[in-house]
Design an enzyme around this catalytic site. Sequence first.
Site, PDB file in Angstrom:
ATOM      1  N   GLY A  29       4.959  40.502 -13.461  1.00  0.00           N
ATOM      2  CA  GLY A  29       5.881  40.168 -14.548  1.00  0.00           C
ATOM      3  C   GLY A  29       5.145  39.726 -15.798  1.00  0.00           C
ATOM      4  O   GLY A  29       3.959  40.008 -15.970  1.00  0.00           O
ATOM      5  N   LEU A  81       5.640  40.953 -18.692  1.00  0.00           N
ATOM      6  CA  LEU A  81       5.204  42.295 -19.074  1.00  0.00           C
ATOM      7  C   LEU A  81       4.773  42.360 -20.532  1.00  0.00           C
ATOM      8  O   LEU A  81       5.368  41.743 -21.406  1.00  0.00           O
ATOM      9  CB  LEU A  81       6.334  43.301 -18.828  1.00  0.00           C
ATOM     10  N   HIS A  82       3.710  43.113 -20.766  1.00  0.00           N
ATOM     11  CA  HIS A  82       3.203  43.339 -22.124  1.00  0.00           C
ATOM     12  C   HIS A  82       2.954  44.836 -22.298  1.00  0.00           C
ATOM     13  O   HIS A  82       3.205  45.631 -21.358  1.00  0.00           O
ATOM     14  CB  HIS A  82       1.940  42.511 -22.376  1.00  0.00           C
ATOM     15  N   HIS A  95       1.261  46.749 -19.427  1.00  0.00           N
ATOM     16  CA  HIS A  95       2.135  47.145 -18.313  1.00  0.00           C
ATOM     17  C   HIS A  95       3.003  48.348 -18.712  1.00  0.00           C
ATOM     18  O   HIS A  95       3.209  49.270 -17.935  1.00  0.00           O
ATOM     19  CB  HIS A  95       3.086  46.001 -17.936  1.00  0.00           C
ATOM     20  N   GLU A 128      -6.947  49.445 -15.870  1.00  0.00           N
ATOM     21  CA  GLU A 128      -8.406  49.289 -15.748  1.00  0.00           C
ATOM     22  C   GLU A 128      -8.873  47.926 -16.239  1.00  0.00           C
ATOM     23  O   GLU A 128     -10.018  47.558 -16.023  1.00  0.00           O
ATOM     24  CB  GLU A 128      -9.114  50.392 -16.549  1.00  0.00           C
ATOM     25  N   SER A 153      -1.135  38.975 -19.197  1.00  0.00           N
ATOM     26  CA  SER A 153      -0.029  38.015 -19.197  1.00  0.00           C
ATOM     27  C   SER A 153      -0.545  36.611 -19.490  1.00  0.00           C
ATOM     28  O   SER A 153       0.170  35.772 -20.030  1.00  0.00           O
ATOM     29  CB  SER A 153       0.674  38.035 -17.840  1.00  0.00           C
ATOM     30  N   ARG A 154      -1.804  36.362 -19.149  1.00  0.00           N
ATOM     31  CA  ARG A 154      -2.372  35.030 -19.374  1.00  0.00           C
ATOM     32  C   ARG A 154      -2.619  34.738 -20.853  1.00  0.00           C
ATOM     33  O   ARG A 154      -2.811  33.582 -21.227  1.00  0.00           O
ATOM     34  CB  ARG A 154      -3.699  34.874 -18.632  1.00  0.00           C
TER      35      ARG A 154
HETATM   36  O1  PAF Z   1      -2.507  43.041 -11.450  1.00  0.00           O
HETATM   37  C1  PAF Z   1      -1.530  42.369 -11.054  1.00  0.00           C
HETATM   38  O2  PAF Z   1      -0.598  42.081 -11.796  1.00  0.00           O
HETATM   39  C2  PAF Z   1      -1.510  41.874  -9.614  1.00  0.00           C
HETATM   40  O3  PAF Z   1      -2.762  41.535  -9.175  1.00  0.00           O
HETATM   41  C3  PAF Z   1      -0.832  42.854  -8.656  1.00  0.00           C
HETATM   42  C4  PAF Z   1      -1.596  44.169  -8.566  1.00  0.00           C
HETATM   43  C5  PAF Z   1       0.594  43.132  -9.112  1.00  0.00           C
HETATM   44  C6  PAF Z   1      -0.767  42.263  -7.258  1.00  0.00           C
HETATM   45  O4  PAF Z   1      -0.066  41.061  -7.251  1.00  0.00           O
END
Ligand code: PAF
Length: 280
Positions: free
Chosen positions: A33, A35-36, A39, A150, A188-189
Amino acid sequence: MSGDILRDLSQLRSRTRAWRQAGETLAVVPTMGALHAGHLSLVAAAKQRAARVIVTIFVNPKQFNSAEDLANYPRTEEEDARKLGPFNVDAIWVPDGDTVYPTGFATTVSVAGVTEVMDGVHRPGHFAGVATVVAKLLLQTSAELAFFGEKDFQQLQVVRRMVADLNIPVEVIGCPTVREDDGLAMSSRNALLSPKDRPVAGQLFAEMQTMAEGIRRGGPVPALAAEATSRLTAAGFERVEYLDLRSTEDLAQLIAADRPARLFAAAHLGSVRLIDNIPV
Ligand code: PAF
């Protein structure tokens, strides 16, 4: 609005069964989640390749090293569903903790080799948590294609290894890192960076590019890493955990880019640990 939010495994399975019976290709984009654009680029890539796309949102407790990090991880489900709207995905799979790890859950997927360096050392248990949840998400969704960024290149190699070793019938597809204007890799961080630290964060990518250029010109990797580290700490980074040249294939440490190689970095800025990697 995009696809339905599903929280119940039998509901998800009845959808995926119908799609498979209709001969449709299923893709999954696993996420935690918040999301940016990174994603969303995975979702766009999945839409290109598959008739049906499932986005999963699950903040996986097993891959966090500290309770504080887990508690602080951004959770923005409504906003995430809104961002997915224009992509018309077919389902958003949002299992709760008990659905993923029911009482009595006792299985861990542990991958050797590629997990024994970098984040595998600095974040003990992290990749076992990732491999375990990704195995579950692949089995729950029965997707034939799975898309990963990546940006988390080591994670991508861990997932590839696991899928090959366990004969999980899925093609793992890595997609390029999406960056902010100043080069900061989307994550996300990044939302946790303070207004003071955010302008400094782009320095990590800038220093990695400088170092990669130095390596291409044949410069000594340890000296280039030391110079980049001291400039990053002068810019405000508290700590550079690693700045390593490694083989793309098996993540072995290199002293020259004499085979396909990438530069990997992890560095702390304020309360945030940033990671990034670029091809050399
Ligand atoms: O990259 C992520 O967001 C997480 O590590 C993943 C692949 C969804 C697994 O929790």
